[in-house]
Design a protein around this motif. Structure first.
Motif, PDB file in Angstrom:
ATOM      1  N   GLY A  19     -19.272  41.596  78.382  1.00 26.19           N
ATOM      2  CA  GLY A  19     -20.367  40.548  79.039  1.00 26.19           C
ATOM      3  C   GLY A  19     -20.877  39.794  77.680  1.00 26.19           C
ATOM      4  O   GLY A  19     -21.308  38.478  77.872  1.00 26.19           O
ATOM      5  N   GLU A  20     -21.211  40.448  76.830  1.00 23.25           N
ATOM      6  CA  GLU A  20     -22.008  39.904  75.606  1.00 23.25           C
ATOM      7  C   GLU A  20     -21.024  38.762  75.079  1.00 23.25           C
ATOM      8  O   GLU A  20     -21.440  37.668  74.673  1.00 23.25           O
ATOM      9  CB  GLU A  20     -22.318  40.830  74.434  1.00 23.25           C
ATOM     10  CG  GLU A  20     -23.370  41.861  74.727  1.00 23.25           C
ATOM     11  CD  GLU A  20     -23.314  42.966  73.910  1.00 23.25           C
ATOM     12  OE1 GLU A  20     -24.641  43.525  73.577  1.00 23.25           O
ATOM     13  OE2 GLU A  20     -22.445  43.532  73.266  1.00 23.25           O
ATOM     14  N   VAL A  21     -19.667  38.966  74.985  1.00 16.95           N
ATOM     15  CA  VAL A  21     -18.794  37.856  74.286  1.00 16.95           C
ATOM     16  C   VAL A  21     -18.779  36.777  75.315  1.00 16.95           C
ATOM     17  O   VAL A  21     -18.794  35.697  74.751  1.00 16.95           O
ATOM     18  CB  VAL A  21     -17.494  38.405  74.368  1.00 16.95           C
ATOM     19  CG1 VAL A  21     -16.538  37.176  74.003  1.00 16.95           C
ATOM     20  CG2 VAL A  21     -17.339  39.641  73.388  1.00 16.95           C
ATOM     21  N   GLY A  45     -13.657  37.265  82.806  1.00 13.91           N
ATOM     22  CA  GLY A  45     -12.169  37.269  83.142  1.00 13.91           C
ATOM     23  C   GLY A  45     -11.558  36.498  82.033  1.00 13.91           C
ATOM     24  O   GLY A  45     -10.467  37.083  81.457  1.00 13.91           O
ATOM     25  N   THR A  46     -11.833  35.259  81.816  1.00 17.45           N
ATOM     26  CA  THR A  46     -11.517  34.492  80.759  1.00 17.45           C
ATOM     27  C   THR A  46     -11.408  35.087  79.248  1.00 17.45           C
ATOM     28  O   THR A  46     -10.306  35.230  78.772  1.00 17.45           O
ATOM     29  CB  THR A  46     -11.981  33.209  80.523  1.00 17.45           C
ATOM     30  OG1 THR A  46     -12.336  32.541  81.900  1.00 17.45           O
ATOM     31  CG2 THR A  46     -11.215  32.023  79.631  1.00 17.45           C
ATOM     32  N   VAL A  47     -12.584  35.693  79.016  1.00 19.82           N
ATOM     33  CA  VAL A  47     -12.734  36.312  77.621  1.00 19.82           C
ATOM     34  C   VAL A  47     -11.659  37.649  77.622  1.00 19.82           C
ATOM     35  O   VAL A  47     -10.821  37.708  76.680  1.00 19.82           O
ATOM     36  CB  VAL A  47     -14.200  36.966  77.576  1.00 19.82           C
ATOM     37  CG1 VAL A  47     -14.309  37.670  76.389  1.00 19.82           C
ATOM     38  CG2 VAL A  47     -15.086  35.767  77.653  1.00 19.82           C
ATOM     39  N   ASN A  73      -8.170  36.372  77.122  1.00 23.25           N
ATOM     40  CA  ASN A  73      -8.058  35.670  75.764  1.00 23.25           C
ATOM     41  C   ASN A  73      -7.990  36.835  74.638  1.00 23.25           C
ATOM     42  O   ASN A  73      -7.356  36.657  73.689  1.00 23.25           O
ATOM     43  CB  ASN A  73      -9.353  34.566  75.470  1.00 23.25           C
ATOM     44  CG  ASN A  73      -9.061  33.504  76.157  1.00 23.25           C
ATOM     45  OD1 ASN A  73      -7.983  33.190  76.565  1.00 23.25           O
ATOM     46  ND2 ASN A  73     -10.154  32.586  76.324  1.00 23.25           N
ATOM     47  N   VAL A  74      -8.923  37.860  74.977  1.00 24.38           N
ATOM     48  CA  VAL A  74      -8.839  39.145  74.066  1.00 24.38           C
ATOM     49  C   VAL A  74      -7.467  39.648  74.002  1.00 24.38           C
ATOM     50  O   VAL A  74      -6.888  39.965  73.072  1.00 24.38           O
ATOM     51  CB  VAL A  74      -9.737  40.063  74.268  1.00 24.38           C
ATOM     52  CG1 VAL A  74      -9.604  41.355  73.533  1.00 24.38           C
ATOM     53  CG2 VAL A  74     -11.187  39.578  74.143  1.00 24.38           C
ATOM     54  N   HIS A  75      -6.926  39.963  75.152  1.00 24.69           N
ATOM     55  CA  HIS A  75      -5.746  40.624  75.442  1.00 24.69           C
ATOM     56  C   HIS A  75      -4.685  39.921  74.703  1.00 24.69           C
ATOM     57  O   HIS A  75      -3.684  40.259  73.766  1.00 24.69           O
ATOM     58  CB  HIS A  75      -5.338  40.693  76.754  1.00 24.69           C
ATOM     59  CG  HIS A  75      -4.009  41.166  77.076  1.00 24.69           C
ATOM     60  ND1 HIS A  75      -3.976  42.816  76.807  1.00 24.69           N
ATOM     61  CD2 HIS A  75      -2.743  41.039  77.562  1.00 24.69           C
ATOM     62  CE1 HIS A  75      -2.631  43.099  77.206  1.00 24.69           C
ATOM     63  NE2 HIS A  75      -1.956  42.140  77.448  1.00 24.69           N
ATOM     64  N   ARG A  76      -4.378  38.313  74.875  1.00 22.51           N
ATOM     65  CA  ARG A  76      -3.586  37.352  74.441  1.00 22.51           C
ATOM     66  C   ARG A  76      -3.605  37.469  73.052  1.00 22.51           C
ATOM     67  O   ARG A  76      -2.427  37.469  72.205  1.00 22.51           O
ATOM     68  CB  ARG A  76      -3.536  36.263  74.925  1.00 22.51           C
ATOM     69  CG  ARG A  76      -2.571  35.123  74.691  1.00 22.51           C
ATOM     70  CD  ARG A  76      -1.424  35.555  75.275  1.00 22.51           C
ATOM     71  NE  ARG A  76      -0.510  34.386  74.902  1.00 22.51           N
ATOM     72  CZ  ARG A  76       0.720  34.425  75.572  1.00 22.51           C
ATOM     73  NH1 ARG A  76       1.205  35.408  76.089  1.00 22.51           N
ATOM     74  NH2 ARG A  76       1.402  33.246  75.143  1.00 22.51           N
ATOM     75  N   GLY A  77      -4.719  37.103  72.556  1.00 20.33           N
ATOM     76  CA  GLY A  77      -5.076  37.178  71.092  1.00 20.33           C
ATOM     77  C   GLY A  77      -4.347  38.383  70.331  1.00 20.33           C
ATOM     78  O   GLY A  77      -3.831  38.293  69.129  1.00 20.33           O
ATOM     79  N   LEU A  78      -4.653  39.616  70.791  1.00 23.38           N
ATOM     80  CA  LEU A  78      -4.429  40.944  70.149  1.00 23.38           C
ATOM     81  C   LEU A  78      -2.774  40.940  70.209  1.00 23.38           C
ATOM     82  O   LEU A  78      -2.276  41.269  69.215  1.00 23.38           O
ATOM     83  CB  LEU A  78      -4.859  42.151  70.973  1.00 23.38           C
ATOM     84  CG  LEU A  78      -6.300  42.485  70.673  1.00 23.38           C
ATOM     85  CD1 LEU A  78      -6.719  43.549  71.728  1.00 23.38           C
ATOM     86  CD2 LEU A  78      -6.587  42.763  69.227  1.00 23.38           C
ATOM     87  N   GLN A  79      -2.083  40.482  71.274  1.00 24.51           N
ATOM     88  CA  GLN A  79      -0.663  40.462  71.353  1.00 24.51           C
ATOM     89  C   GLN A  79      -0.077  39.506  70.171  1.00 24.51           C
ATOM     90  O   GLN A  79       0.825  39.877  69.473  1.00 24.51           O
ATOM     91  CB  GLN A  79      -0.068  39.777  72.595  1.00 24.51           C
ATOM     92  CG  GLN A  79      -0.149  40.757  73.859  1.00 24.51           C
ATOM     93  CD  GLN A  79       0.340  40.163  75.015  1.00 24.51           C
ATOM     94  OE1 GLN A  79       0.307  38.994  75.238  1.00 24.51           O
ATOM     95  NE2 GLN A  79       0.956  40.934  75.749  1.00 24.51           N
ATOM     96  N   LEU A  80      -0.813  38.423  70.174  1.00 29.73           N
ATOM     97  CA  LEU A  80      -0.357  37.507  68.894  1.00 29.73           C
ATOM     98  C   LEU A  80      -0.538  38.130  67.463  1.00 29.73           C
ATOM     99  O   LEU A  80       0.379  37.879  66.532  1.00 29.73           O
ATOM    100  CB  LEU A  80      -1.253  36.133  69.082  1.00 29.73           C
ATOM    101  CG  LEU A  80      -0.942  35.404  70.284  1.00 29.73           C
ATOM    102  CD1 LEU A  80      -1.485  33.946  70.500  1.00 29.73           C
ATOM    103  CD2 LEU A  80       0.630  34.697  70.159  1.00 29.73           C
TER     104      LEU A  80
END
Lengths: 254, 171
Positions: free
Chosen positions: B137-139, B148-150, B153-160
């Motif tokens: 929520g804070e992010v 949902g977008t956040v 994006n977090v998930h995808r970023g960690l994968q990368l």
């Protein structure tokens, strides 16, 4: 999985470099830097920020200056390299050129008016406390002018040493006592002993017979008069009675 | 005005490390981190001087500063590419702070470099969520994006970051 997240978390515990907060506060003008400069007056500690020079003093040590600054100004203060640009301005000011900017925030309007007026007194000249009071339209506040000058945070550069008593006493001096005041004035070309003699004899002004103008004895306009044309005057009333008008440069009766 | 100055000074002292750490995680090097952190506080100072008293009182300082820091980095990115390679642990370790006990300086620089190499939207989300441990929520609030977008994006970023499915990176 967890190793990466733990590492990322640790990245968040990074510490800003030493002095970072102070540098930010200096940037916005909420804190000051200081350094010691070698001048014709010896070592002078000078504090400054983005608005200009905020304090100066001849101190025995950095910690003495820091203590004084904390007491008088109160903002955070950090040592910095002596900037060449400021060193040049310091030299300019002490040789009579006006290139320095000052930060007088924190002083009352009256104190600021006193200091700004004092800054107008040319090198090699002196004015009485009453002159400053009259010039800033507070003719009765002579003592308050004295107090404001005694608390001048930027002596030497805002030349409170150029304000003297009319009775020939050199007057007190926050920048190192009466002897220091005398020494600085002498260095600036004021004939202090002669001035004191005149004052003790009750002489306040120098009149010039040919122009019928009277000045403060150190006024540079008065220095051009030939000795034979000079008359010494005791007060404004007798000067006017003898047909003299006040000088427009030094404004002895402003 | 005095009140705002006092408050700003406290804010700088209290949040300097976090803001610097955001700058480091987003830019990947210490020099840019300090510039970003300094710009962030300068902007904050200018903004505060225009805010009415009640807005200042109700301000949630931490998310607000993070949002400014993210914007500072975004604006810099428009001007110049982030320098990710040159300061890779090569600076002398002048201040062995508490972090050096837990993660070596070179490792920190390396991780920050890898973060800086991520596309901005993944990088911002990962930094705020996992480096600064803000809630989703804070992010979302700091980045002005839907939750949902956040999350994605977090998930995808960690994968990368883990080097997973490189072939499917489109950015």
């Amino acid at each position: 999985m967890t190793a990466l997240l733990t590492d990322l978390k640790r990245l968040g515990s990074m510490k800003a470099p030493d002095g970072f907060a102070e540098r930010v506060l200096v940037e916005v003008g909420m804190a000051d830097s200081y350094a010691v400069f070698e001048t014709v007056l010896g070592e002078v500690y000078v504090a400054w920020n983005r608005f200009g020079v905020s304090a100066a003093a001849r101190c025995a040590s950095a910690s003495e200056f820091e203590t004084m600054f904390k007491r008088e100004v109160g903002r955070p203060l950090t040592p910095a390299p002596a900037a060449a640009e400021l060193a040049a301005k310091i030299e300019d000011e002490l040789s009579g050129k006006r290139t320095m900017r000052f930060d007088l925030r924190g002083l009352t309007e009256f104190e600021q008016a006193v200091l700004r007026k004092t800054y107008e007194i040319p090198r090699g000249e002196v004015r009485p406390y009453g002159w400053v009071a009259k010039e800033i339209r507070r003719p009765a506040a002579v003592r308050a002018v004295g107090t404001a000058l005694a608390n001048n945070p930027i002596p030497y550069f805002i030349p409170c040493h150029r304000v003297v008593r009319t009775d020939g006493h050199i007057g007190n001096y926050g920048g190192g006592g009466p002897e220091a005041k005398k020494a600085i004035l002498t260095m600036e070309g004021v004939r202090v002993n002669r001035l004191q003699e005149l004052a003790r004899g009750g002489v306040r002004y120098q009149g010039v017979k040919t122009t019928k103008i009277y000045c403060y004895p150190t006024c540079h306009a008065a220095q051009r008069a030939l000795e034979k044309n000079v008359v010494w005057l005791h007060d404004e009333k007798s000067a006017r009675a003898a047909g003299f008008r006040p000088c427009k440069v030094c404004r002895p009766a402003a | 005005m005095e009140g705002v100055e006092r408050m700003f000074e406290r804010m700088v002292r209290e949040h300097q490390h976090r803001v610097y750490a955001v700058g480091f995680a987003l830019t990947g090097n210490r020099h840019d981190a300090e510039e970003v952190a300094q710009d962030t506080f300068l902007r904050a100072y200018r903004a505060l001087s225009t805010y009415p008293a009640e807005r200042i009182r109700d301000l949630k300082q931490s998310p607000w500063l993070h949002r400014i820091a993210v914007n500072v980095v975004r604006n810099r990115a428009r001007g110049a590419k982030p320098r990710t390679a040159e300061l890779n642990g090569s600076e002398p370790d002048d201040a062995p702070g508490p972090e050096s006990r837990t993660l070596l300086r070179a490792e920190m620089d390396d991780l920050a470099c890898r973060l800086a190499a991520l596309p901005p939207r993944y990088r911002e989300a990962v930094v705020l969520r996992h480096v600064h441990e803000m809630s989703y929520g804070e992010v979302a609030e700091a980045l002005e994006q839907p939750v949902g977008t956040v999350k994605s994006n977090v998930h995808r970023g960690l994968q990368l970051l883990r080097g997973e499915d490189h072939d499917r990176v489109v950015d």
